[in-house]
Design a protein around this motif. Structure first.
Motif, PDB file in Angstrom:
ATOM      1  N   SER A   1      37.081   9.549  21.257  1.00 26.43           N
ATOM      2  CA  SER A   1      35.943   8.664  21.323  1.00 26.43           C
ATOM      3  C   SER A   1      35.698   7.904  20.047  1.00 26.43           C
ATOM      4  O   SER A   1      35.029   6.895  20.039  1.00 26.43           O
ATOM      5  N   GLY A   2      36.250   8.355  18.943  1.00 22.46           N
ATOM      6  CA  GLY A   2      35.958   7.657  17.710  1.00 22.46           C
ATOM      7  C   GLY A   2      37.130   7.472  16.806  1.00 22.46           C
ATOM      8  O   GLY A   2      37.440   6.388  16.365  1.00 22.46           O
ATOM      9  N   GLY A   3      37.810   8.549  16.485  1.00 26.34           N
ATOM     10  CA  GLY A   3      38.977   8.480  15.633  1.00 26.34           C
ATOM     11  C   GLY A   3      38.648   8.128  14.202  1.00 26.34           C
ATOM     12  O   GLY A   3      39.490   7.624  13.477  1.00 26.34           O
ATOM     13  N   HIS A   4      37.424   8.376  13.745  1.00 19.42           N
ATOM     14  CA  HIS A   4      37.047   8.001  12.401  1.00 19.42           C
ATOM     15  C   HIS A   4      37.650   8.958  11.384  1.00 19.42           C
ATOM     16  O   HIS A   4      37.701  10.157  11.587  1.00 19.42           O
ATOM     17  N   GLY A   5      38.111   8.408  10.292  1.00 16.02           N
ATOM     18  CA  GLY A   5      38.704   9.226   9.239  1.00 16.02           C
ATOM     19  C   GLY A   5      40.182   9.392   9.459  1.00 16.02           C
ATOM     20  O   GLY A   5      40.662   9.455  10.577  1.00 16.02           O
ATOM     21  N   ALA A   6      40.926   9.458   8.392  1.00 19.02           N
ATOM     22  CA  ALA A   6      42.378   9.577   8.482  1.00 19.02           C
ATOM     23  C   ALA A   6      42.769  11.032   8.646  1.00 19.02           C
ATOM     24  O   ALA A   6      42.581  11.842   7.750  1.00 19.02           O
ATOM     25  N   ALA A   7      43.287  11.365   9.837  1.00 22.58           N
ATOM     26  CA  ALA A   7      43.727  12.729  10.096  1.00 22.58           C
ATOM     27  C   ALA A   7      45.156  12.899   9.622  1.00 22.58           C
ATOM     28  O   ALA A   7      45.962  11.984   9.682  1.00 22.58           O
TER      29      ALA A   7
ATOM     30  N   HIS B   1      46.444  14.711  16.013  1.00 25.69           N
ATOM     31  CA  HIS B   1      45.728  14.048  17.085  1.00 25.69           C
ATOM     32  C   HIS B   1      44.637  13.170  16.519  1.00 25.69           C
ATOM     33  O   HIS B   1      44.172  13.357  15.422  1.00 25.69           O
ATOM     34  N   GLU B   2      44.187  12.218  17.346  1.00 26.38           N
ATOM     35  CA  GLU B   2      43.072  11.371  16.970  1.00 26.38           C
ATOM     36  C   GLU B   2      41.924  11.617  17.914  1.00 26.38           C
ATOM     37  O   GLU B   2      42.112  11.866  19.101  1.00 26.38           O
ATOM     38  N   GLU B   3      40.727  11.525  17.427  1.00 28.64           N
ATOM     39  CA  GLU B   3      39.550  11.756  18.228  1.00 28.64           C
ATOM     40  C   GLU B   3      39.444  10.685  19.287  1.00 28.64           C
ATOM     41  O   GLU B   3      39.451   9.501  19.022  1.00 28.64           O
TER      42      GLU B   3
ATOM     43  N   SER C   1      41.110   2.030  13.928  1.00 32.32           N
ATOM     44  CA  SER C   1      41.215   0.709  14.531  1.00 32.32           C
ATOM     45  C   SER C   1      41.578   0.870  16.000  1.00 32.32           C
ATOM     46  O   SER C   1      42.145   1.883  16.412  1.00 32.32           O
ATOM     47  N   GLU C   2      41.232  -0.134  16.790  1.00 32.97           N
ATOM     48  CA  GLU C   2      41.460  -0.064  18.222  1.00 32.97           C
ATOM     49  C   GLU C   2      42.672  -0.887  18.609  1.00 32.97           C
ATOM     50  O   GLU C   2      42.860  -2.017  18.146  1.00 32.97           O
ATOM     51  N   VAL C   3      43.505  -0.316  19.459  1.00 29.94           N
ATOM     52  CA  VAL C   3      44.622  -1.048  20.045  1.00 29.94           C
ATOM     53  C   VAL C   3      44.463  -0.998  21.553  1.00 29.94           C
ATOM     54  O   VAL C   3      44.031   0.002  22.122  1.00 29.94           O
TER      55      VAL C   3
ATOM     56  N   PHE D   1      42.868   2.470  22.921  1.00 30.04           N
ATOM     57  CA  PHE D   1      42.973   3.671  22.103  1.00 30.04           C
ATOM     58  C   PHE D   1      42.376   3.394  20.730  1.00 30.04           C
ATOM     59  O   PHE D   1      42.425   2.264  20.241  1.00 30.04           O
ATOM     60  N   THR D   2      41.832   4.428  20.107  1.00 31.03           N
ATOM     61  CA  THR D   2      41.405   4.340  18.717  1.00 31.03           C
ATOM     62  C   THR D   2      42.292   5.258  17.891  1.00 31.03           C
ATOM     63  O   THR D   2      42.447   6.428  18.215  1.00 31.03           O
ATOM     64  N   ALA D   3      42.883   4.708  16.840  1.00 31.00           N
ATOM     65  CA  ALA D   3      43.831   5.486  16.040  1.00 31.00           C
ATOM     66  C   ALA D   3      43.667   5.153  14.570  1.00 31.00           C
ATOM     67  O   ALA D   3      43.225   4.068  14.210  1.00 31.00           O
TER      68      ALA D   3
END
Length: 327
Positions: free
Chosen positions: A55-61, A51-53, A208-210, A266-268
């Motif tokens: 609100s932020g999605g920072h860092g490669a999960a 999953h990606e956060e 990055s945002e899509v 989305f932020t991914a």
């Protein structure tokens, strides 16, 4: 293209393990362990691989769905093979390794106890399912797969009192098999009279945002309906190993600032360079539809064709246990 071959269950299993990856995703980077605090910020604040956060999605999960066992739990597919083109019941369970017993208590995530993703290895067929659970912990859902070949089954869930998990295993669909290429790169998808435009790019190892914009008949759709607590759900599958990355919208219904369309953002973070298929589920006028895209993290490969628009994604669907069919 070669003439159709009659595959056996053994051949399907070999294809699942050793099959050639189509498109540019045949070679992917090694997956690093999930960083602390990394992956998914759901409504209850939990974090899970795959999953990606929101609100932020920072860092490669680390992507999920690559392991059949993780965190003390195992995905047990009771029907590892079905016949293509014929309706069948897919049955499975999640077992706790320490006891060998089926899990019967789950925490609801986005309105459901478990989300099931079913995708063909060439990513031309996609299903987002919500199976029904029996009292003994066995899950079941009707499926009707149009093509023979190897499929990946990905279960996204959170056992009560445990951590959120994303487990995956292989399913073989017997019949006449003809391999297909990864669908061409596209930024526009059309489905049931709707046109969905994709803006933004995936960047390997970087958030990055899509943004996806929904139109119907040339007009923006500004009254998207909440579905599973959001105006849209986006699933990304990496070509080659079908690593699963489930991202969530930036904002949602009831937060006082997010509009019900036409844009859903989305932020991914893509875990590696390569090709990905993105599947957007959105609900309008009481029906859930799926728009599909092929994108590349790290740029377009030499000689690759790009398609501005594509026809309706007939094999990208969404099904509920109540109806048992894909939309």
């Amino acid at each position: 293209m070669n003439t159709g071959l009659r595959i056996t269950v053994f051949a399907a299993a070999l294809a699942a393990t050793f099959g050639t990856a189509y498109g540019v995703g045949g070679t992917v980077d090694a997956i690093s362990p999930e960083p602390k605090g990394g992956a998914h910020g759901g409504p209850d604040g939990h974090m899970a691989a795959g999953h990606e956060e929101a609100s932020g999605g920072h860092g490669a999960a680390a992507p999920g769905g690559l392991e059949i066992s993780q965190g003390g739990y195992t995905l047990d597919l009771k029907t590892p093979r079905i016949e293509a083109g014929r309706k069948a019941e897919l049955r499975f369970a999640v077992t706790k390794d320490s006891t060998g017993r089926k899990v019967t208590a789950y925490q609801r995530e986005h309105g459901k106890e478990l989300h099931l993703i079913l995708a063909s290895r060439d990513l031309s067929v996609y299903r987002h399912l919500h199976p029904a659970r029996a009292a003994d912990g066995t899950w079941s859902t009707p499926v009707d797969l149009p093509k023979a070949g190897s499929y990946r089954v990905v279960a996204d869930f959170k056992p009560r009192g445990g951590e959120a998990l994303t487990l995956g295993t292989d399913l073989a669909a017997s019949g006449t098999y003809e391999p297909a290429a990864l669908p061409e790169r596209n930024t526009t998808a059309r489905i049931d009279g709707y046109e969905v435009q994709l803006d933004g790019d995936l960047t390997p190892g970087k958030a990055s945002e899509v943004t996806l914009t929904v139109n119907k008949g040339g007009r923006p759709v500004g009254d998207l309906q909440p579905y599973l607590g959001a105006y849209g759900h986006l699933v990304a599958l990496r070509s080659g190993d079908l690593a699963y990355l489930h991202v969530h919208p930036n904002g949602g219904p009831g937060d006082g600032k997010t509009q019900p369309g036409p844009e859903v953002s989305f932020t991914a973070t893509a875990p590696s360079a390569g090709a990905y298929r993105l599947f957007l589920d959105f609900q309008h006028e009481g029906t859930v539809r799926t728009a599909a895209f092929t994108v590349h993290a790290g740029g377009v490969m030499d000689g690759e064709k790009s398609s501005k628009a594509e026809p309706a994604e007939e094999e990208a669907g969404h099904a509920e246990e109540e109806s048992g069919h894909a939309h």
